[in-house]
Design an enzyme around this catalytic site. Sequence first.
Site, PDB file in Angstrom:
ATOM      1  N   GLU A  34     -15.158 -16.333 -25.563  1.00  0.00           N
ATOM      2  CA  GLU A  34     -15.279 -14.887 -25.335  1.00  0.00           C
ATOM      3  C   GLU A  34     -16.612 -14.500 -24.711  1.00  0.00           C
ATOM      4  OE1 GLU A  34     -13.744 -16.188 -27.975  1.00  0.00           O
ATOM      5  OE2 GLU A  34     -11.741 -15.339 -27.742  1.00  0.00           O
ATOM      6  N   HIS A  82      -6.523  -8.966 -36.706  1.00  0.00           N
ATOM      7  CA  HIS A  82      -5.715  -8.813 -35.484  1.00  0.00           C
ATOM      8  C   HIS A  82      -5.103  -7.418 -35.371  1.00  0.00           C
ATOM      9  CE1 HIS A  82      -5.769 -13.196 -35.873  1.00  0.00           C
ATOM     10  NE2 HIS A  82      -5.180 -13.328 -34.698  1.00  0.00           N
TER      11      HIS A  82
END
Lengths: 326, 330
Positions: free
Chosen positions: A62, A131
């Site tokens: 990321e 999530h």
Amino acid sequence: MPERQISYREAVAEAIKEEIARDDRVFLMGEDVGVLGGAFGSTKGVYDAFGGERVLDTPISETAIVGYALGAAMAGMRPIAEIMRVDWMTICMDEIVNQTAKMRFLSGGHPDVALVIRAAAEGGIGLGGQHSQSFEAWFVHIPGLKVVMPSTPYDVKGLLKSAVRDPNPVIFLEPGVLYGVSGPVPEEEYVIPLGKAEVKREGKDITIVAWGTLLPKTLNAAQTLANEGIEAEVVDPRTLRPLDIDTIIDSVKKTGRLIIAHEAMKTGGVGAEIAALVQERAFDHLDAPIKRVATPDVIIPVNRSLERLVLPQEDTVVEAVKSICS
Amino acid sequence: MPLTKEALLNMYRRMLTIRHFEEGITEFSRQGLVPGTGHVSIGEEAVAVGSCSALGDKDYIISTHRAHGHLLARGADINVILAEVLGKATGCTGGKGGSMHLSDFSRQILGTNGIVGAGINIAGGVGLAIKMRQTGQICLGFFGDGAANRGTFHEGLNMAAVLQVPTVFVCTNNQYGLSMPQCKACGNIDISARANGYGMPGYRVDGTDVIAVYEAVKSAVDRARDGEGPSLIEAVSYRLRGHSMRMDQMPGGSDYRPNGEVEDWAENKDPLKIFRSKLKELGYINEKEAEQLDAECRQLFESAADFALNSPEPEPETAFTWIYAPEGVK
Ligand SMILES: Cc1ncc(C[n+]2csc(CCOP(=O)(O)OP(=O)(O)O)c2C)c(N)n1
Ligand SMILES: [Mg+2]
């Protein structure tokens, strides 16, 4: 001829394809965005159309995805970087907040910092604590960023195209639960300017500002309320930074009541900011306290009924309206 | 092709300019003229100059918090850099960035960074743009031994190898990350050895020898320009001063180093002394010429000081600019 209907995810992919075709500086990078077409299918067909030169499947890195996108932007490209879920933008917050957002300021106003960082956001499909989150407030807090969070296929396509063309870094959040929802999207090209709210439903009794998954829920709630004689006006800011506060104020001046509905946590959410702005600018027009509909300060659970319990639903909005409209 | 006499003397001049600049700002800092702090690279000039001498005019660099030397080695305007360090309106960031945020976009110096290890990914991304646009440039990304222990090092180098970008990563191993000796911060002090794990060449060079640095970086630059991808170079040198000018002024701010270590490096491994001896050996310079050059470089700083000290403070309204692109910019 009836207007073409496509899903939110198809609208995302279509916007990306059109922008890559329009401008040879535009490219897409991220985890699984290429051959697979995105973990949520939101980039399906982009790789097939343009191949590996303009669509980069990256390692699970990321910080590198955002850092590379920034570097590429500074050297003249217009990257669209995908972080699979906004939850993992926590991993590259330095790249977003200290690097991307400040690059123009810290470099004498010079560089091109035109990049879009996209991510799926919000819960509602049982993916649990890491999530399911809605972090728009984190980015709204940062000068230098723009933050966009569209809720319909029409809006996501027009806004994503504008985000790619914007000379500033844009955080572009896509409510995951809406990917499969279809709506009218014309075949012809169009763009929607950033920073413009839209009144999604007119009404005279109360203003409800809602975005993300709370927008469709709020529109349903407004229908229910209409059957009971309460006419709610629903405003979708669509862009959260810069916020089109004028459209919200105009609506509040008309209705005298305000609810802000979002799926993000209540404490420190963007709803608090909107409430503060409205009382600064339209206090005298308010006939009731401003209310917020938001997720309480909990961790999103996986269990269906627990998740449903904590995330604001249509009836949460209905009840909130009734509590200040009687 | 071996370096010409002229090129070598030019490199020496740049190293001297950096030394005088950093000694000068250290004095300014003691006098309270530098807002915040600044990190000098005294003892590391050979890494800056050796690396930058291996670049072409159009190549990019990305750098760190300890970057005055990189900017000056790359030919940035000393007046503008000094003015920025002093927070003046005439600085490269109008006094808003300071010592840790220097840049010169006209020379492809795309910026330095206050976040340790953040430049590694950005340098890779610049390389990615170069590759996509097929411009034939390369990007050189500087970082420190401390930065090599950040996750961005791993993500950035792996990504560079995967995408085969024309980026040369130069690690200035000055043996400390703030107070932390590198030997206590790494399981294996050989940072260059990690390159193999990423699938790129790695070289460890003596960072006090400007010619050795130049040669290693040049071969990595040539390789990148030939489309053969990134490399990692570790240049081992030594930070002769404290971590920052501010910390150096704090009581005990340098107590973490073993007795005699700094003195030993200053005496025996000062890159300027080493290079001057080399130039004398080659017959390129004599003592008198060396002194003259030294005085010239000192003078460069003095006149930059005149410029910077007499420069205006930034106007108050500039605190609100450069946050977004101006309206109408596409
Ligand atoms: C991410 C981050 N952590 C910590 C710091 C504080 N800090 C600034 S410089 C530095 C040491 C960096 O060491 P190294 O990378 O070897 O560079 P050097 O200072 O030796 O040039 C530290 C810990 C920072 N600026 N950024
Ligand atoms: Mg170090």
